[in-house]
Design a protein around this motif. Sequence first.
Motif, PDB file in Angstrom:
ATOM      1  N   PRO A 196     134.807 -19.565 -21.124  1.00  0.00           N
ATOM      2  CA  PRO A 196     135.945 -20.304 -21.683  1.00  0.00           C
ATOM      3  C   PRO A 196     136.061 -21.676 -21.021  1.00  0.00           C
ATOM      4  CG  PRO A 196     136.716 -18.634 -20.159  1.00  0.00           C
ATOM      5  CD  PRO A 196     135.227 -18.457 -20.273  1.00  0.00           C
ATOM      6  N   PRO A 197     136.786 -22.602 -21.681  1.00  0.00           N
ATOM      7  CA  PRO A 197     137.006 -23.912 -21.050  1.00  0.00           C
ATOM      8  C   PRO A 197     137.867 -23.751 -19.800  1.00  0.00           C
ATOM      9  CG  PRO A 197     138.397 -23.686 -22.984  1.00  0.00           C
ATOM     10  CD  PRO A 197     137.485 -22.482 -22.951  1.00  0.00           C
ATOM     11  N   ASP A 198     137.802 -24.733 -18.917  1.00  0.00           N
ATOM     12  CA  ASP A 198     138.557 -24.675 -17.662  1.00  0.00           C
ATOM     13  C   ASP A 198     140.041 -24.414 -17.891  1.00  0.00           C
ATOM     14  OD1 ASP A 198     136.269 -25.059 -16.203  1.00  0.00           O
ATOM     15  OD2 ASP A 198     136.580 -27.218 -15.948  1.00  0.00           O
ATOM     16  N   SER A 199     140.608 -24.980 -18.977  1.00  0.00           N
ATOM     17  CA  SER A 199     142.044 -24.818 -19.230  1.00  0.00           C
ATOM     18  C   SER A 199     142.418 -23.372 -19.553  1.00  0.00           C
ATOM     19  CB  SER A 199     142.490 -25.738 -20.369  1.00  0.00           C
ATOM     20  OG  SER A 199     141.809 -25.407 -21.571  1.00  0.00           O
ATOM     21  N   LEU A 200     141.446 -22.541 -19.925  1.00  0.00           N
ATOM     22  CA  LEU A 200     141.733 -21.145 -20.274  1.00  0.00           C
ATOM     23  C   LEU A 200     141.204 -20.158 -19.237  1.00  0.00           C
ATOM     24  CD1 LEU A 200     140.821 -21.200 -24.074  1.00  0.00           C
ATOM     25  CD2 LEU A 200     143.086 -21.376 -23.053  1.00  0.00           C
ATOM     26  N   LYS A 201     140.531 -20.657 -18.221  1.00  0.00           N
ATOM     27  CA  LYS A 201     139.903 -19.755 -17.255  1.00  0.00           C
ATOM     28  C   LYS A 201     140.924 -19.120 -16.326  1.00  0.00           C
ATOM     29  CE  LYS A 201     135.229 -21.497 -16.935  1.00  0.00           C
ATOM     30  NZ  LYS A 201     134.275 -22.256 -16.161  1.00  0.00           N
ATOM     31  N   ALA A 202     140.714 -17.841 -16.104  1.00  0.00           N
ATOM     32  CA  ALA A 202     141.443 -17.107 -15.071  1.00  0.00           C
ATOM     33  C   ALA A 202     140.451 -16.902 -13.929  1.00  0.00           C
ATOM     34  CB  ALA A 202     141.921 -15.773 -15.637  1.00  0.00           C
ATOM     35  N   PRO A 203     140.937 -16.514 -12.751  1.00  0.00           N
ATOM     36  CA  PRO A 203     140.012 -16.323 -11.626  1.00  0.00           C
ATOM     37  C   PRO A 203     138.868 -15.359 -11.922  1.00  0.00           C
ATOM     38  CG  PRO A 203     142.286 -16.243 -10.872  1.00  0.00           C
ATOM     39  CD  PRO A 203     142.328 -16.312 -12.378  1.00  0.00           C
ATOM     40  N   ASP A 204     139.113 -14.346 -12.740  1.00  0.00           N
ATOM     41  CA  ASP A 204     138.063 -13.359 -13.036  1.00  0.00           C
ATOM     42  C   ASP A 204     137.542 -13.516 -14.471  1.00  0.00           C
ATOM     43  OD1 ASP A 204     140.405 -12.592 -14.243  1.00  0.00           O
ATOM     44  OD2 ASP A 204     140.197 -10.471 -13.766  1.00  0.00           O
ATOM     45  N   SER A 205     137.470 -14.753 -14.958  1.00  0.00           N
ATOM     46  CA  SER A 205     137.068 -15.013 -16.344  1.00  0.00           C
ATOM     47  C   SER A 205     135.682 -14.479 -16.654  1.00  0.00           C
ATOM     48  CB  SER A 205     137.083 -16.512 -16.635  1.00  0.00           C
ATOM     49  OG  SER A 205     138.385 -16.951 -16.829  1.00  0.00           O
ATOM     50  N   VAL A 206     135.580 -13.936 -17.852  1.00  0.00           N
ATOM     51  CA  VAL A 206     134.300 -13.491 -18.388  1.00  0.00           C
ATOM     52  C   VAL A 206     134.024 -14.303 -19.647  1.00  0.00           C
ATOM     53  CG1 VAL A 206     134.528 -11.156 -17.465  1.00  0.00           C
ATOM     54  CG2 VAL A 206     135.418 -11.658 -19.731  1.00  0.00           C
ATOM     55  N   ALA A 207     132.815 -14.245 -20.135  1.00  0.00           N
ATOM     56  CA  ALA A 207     132.477 -14.940 -21.370  1.00  0.00           C
ATOM     57  C   ALA A 207     133.310 -14.372 -22.517  1.00  0.00           C
ATOM     58  CB  ALA A 207     130.988 -14.778 -21.660  1.00  0.00           C
ATOM     59  N   ILE A 208     133.710 -15.256 -23.420  1.00  0.00           N
ATOM     60  CA  ILE A 208     134.548 -14.859 -24.558  1.00  0.00           C
ATOM     61  C   ILE A 208     133.832 -15.219 -25.861  1.00  0.00           C
ATOM     62  CG2 ILE A 208     136.724 -14.979 -23.289  1.00  0.00           C
ATOM     63  CD1 ILE A 208     137.185 -17.747 -24.538  1.00  0.00           C
ATOM     64  N   PRO A 209     134.229 -14.579 -26.985  1.00  0.00           N
ATOM     65  CA  PRO A 209     133.508 -14.818 -28.236  1.00  0.00           C
ATOM     66  C   PRO A 209     133.907 -16.120 -28.938  1.00  0.00           C
ATOM     67  CG  PRO A 209     135.054 -12.987 -28.463  1.00  0.00           C
ATOM     68  CD  PRO A 209     135.170 -13.487 -27.072  1.00  0.00           C
ATOM     69  N   TYR A 210     132.878 -16.797 -29.422  1.00  0.00           N
ATOM     70  CA  TYR A 210     133.000 -17.974 -30.284  1.00  0.00           C
ATOM     71  C   TYR A 210     132.244 -17.661 -31.568  1.00  0.00           C
ATOM     72  CZ  TYR A 210     134.780 -20.782 -26.410  1.00  0.00           C
ATOM     73  OH  TYR A 210     135.549 -21.279 -25.391  1.00  0.00           O
ATOM     74  N   VAL A 211     132.701 -18.226 -32.675  1.00  0.00           N
ATOM     75  CA  VAL A 211     132.099 -17.959 -33.975  1.00  0.00           C
ATOM     76  C   VAL A 211     131.800 -19.280 -34.672  1.00  0.00           C
ATOM     77  CG1 VAL A 211     132.385 -16.731 -36.167  1.00  0.00           C
ATOM     78  CG2 VAL A 211     133.601 -15.917 -34.144  1.00  0.00           C
ATOM     79  N   ARG A 212     130.627 -19.374 -35.296  1.00  0.00           N
ATOM     80  CA  ARG A 212     130.326 -20.585 -36.067  1.00  0.00           C
ATOM     81  C   ARG A 212     131.108 -20.524 -37.378  1.00  0.00           C
ATOM     82  NH1 ARG A 212     124.445 -21.761 -36.461  1.00  0.00           N
ATOM     83  NH2 ARG A 212     124.412 -20.241 -38.151  1.00  0.00           N
ATOM     84  N   VAL A 213     131.963 -21.523 -37.578  1.00  0.00           N
ATOM     85  CA  VAL A 213     132.825 -21.584 -38.764  1.00  0.00           C
ATOM     86  C   VAL A 213     132.063 -22.209 -39.925  1.00  0.00           C
ATOM     87  CG1 VAL A 213     134.971 -22.530 -39.710  1.00  0.00           C
ATOM     88  CG2 VAL A 213     134.906 -21.675 -37.348  1.00  0.00           C
ATOM     89  N   ARG A 214     131.450 -23.352 -39.683  1.00  0.00           N
ATOM     90  CA  ARG A 214     130.645 -24.024 -40.710  1.00  0.00           C
ATOM     91  C   ARG A 214     129.795 -25.098 -40.036  1.00  0.00           C
ATOM     92  NH1 ARG A 214     135.897 -26.289 -42.251  1.00  0.00           N
ATOM     93  NH2 ARG A 214     135.946 -28.448 -41.572  1.00  0.00           N
ATOM     94  N   ARG A 215     128.716 -25.449 -40.707  1.00  0.00           N
ATOM     95  CA  ARG A 215     127.781 -26.441 -40.175  1.00  0.00           C
ATOM     96  C   ARG A 215     127.493 -26.103 -38.714  1.00  0.00           C
ATOM     97  NH1 ARG A 215     131.961 -30.171 -42.263  1.00  0.00           N
ATOM     98  NH2 ARG A 215     131.631 -30.330 -44.500  1.00  0.00           N
ATOM     99  N   ASN A 216     127.721 -27.046 -37.807  1.00  0.00           N
ATOM    100  CA  ASN A 216     127.559 -26.756 -36.376  1.00  0.00           C
ATOM    101  C   ASN A 216     128.916 -26.815 -35.672  1.00  0.00           C
ATOM    102  OD1 ASN A 216     127.892 -29.489 -36.594  1.00  0.00           O
ATOM    103  ND2 ASN A 216     126.345 -30.033 -35.087  1.00  0.00           N
ATOM    104  N   LEU A 217     129.948 -26.407 -36.375  1.00  0.00           N
ATOM    105  CA  LEU A 217     131.314 -26.399 -35.853  1.00  0.00           C
ATOM    106  C   LEU A 217     131.725 -24.959 -35.541  1.00  0.00           C
ATOM    107  CD1 LEU A 217     132.903 -28.891 -38.405  1.00  0.00           C
ATOM    108  CD2 LEU A 217     132.071 -29.403 -36.101  1.00  0.00           C
ATOM    109  N   TRP A 218     132.262 -24.769 -34.344  1.00  0.00           N
ATOM    110  CA  TRP A 218     132.571 -23.428 -33.866  1.00  0.00           C
ATOM    111  C   TRP A 218     134.071 -23.234 -33.676  1.00  0.00           C
ATOM    112  CZ3 TRP A 218     128.878 -19.614 -32.476  1.00  0.00           C
ATOM    113  CH2 TRP A 218     127.560 -19.998 -32.732  1.00  0.00           C
TER     114      TRP A 218
END
Length: 193
Positions: free
Chosen positions: A125-147
């Motif tokens: 996650p971006p720094d603004s959403l990170k917690a001390p024990d942050s793990v990878a979170i899901p992102y999805v491609r919406v269209r073209r190369n935009l997520w």
Amino acid sequence: MDLTRFEHQLAGTGDKGSRALPPVEQWDPPFCGNINLVIKADGRWYYDGSPIGRIALVKLFASVLKREQNQYFLVTPVEKVGIEVEDVPFVITQWHCHNELLQLTTQTEDEFTVDAEHPVELRPPPDSLKAPDSVAIPYVRVRRNLWGRLHQNVYYQLLEKATPVAISKHEISLQLHSGQYQFSIGCLPADSA
């Protein structure tokens, strides 16, 4: 560049009655500089420090959003302006399953089905959403190369539906499917399951 002029340039570029997107891939206008427009990590759009309150305007601008390398632009047939995106431009705010297909909706009302064309990948996650024990979170491609990133509520709701699958003796993947497309929405240490 002001947004009103930009909005007028876009008048007539799309079919008013449909969600057809303008063909931004075919437009290669000159770069006209950056504007003070920011898509915040929570999906809200700001211009000159103030939120854009008209959802129709946000949807119009989202329809002409283009990403080149790691930079974002709004484009018309005659000009291209740079904007800032704190994380990704879309936040997935709703979901439902229909005929075993996972269908997602963004804050700008883009709707799509998770599949090989709209894949899910785990990212830090971006720094603004990170917690001390942050793990990878899901992102999805919406269209073209935009997520887009799953809103926290959507993420937790989908976690409840996920099936734990051991991928090693130390790690468990939380798996979902949309039709034949299988994907992970998170991983956990095997001793936490």
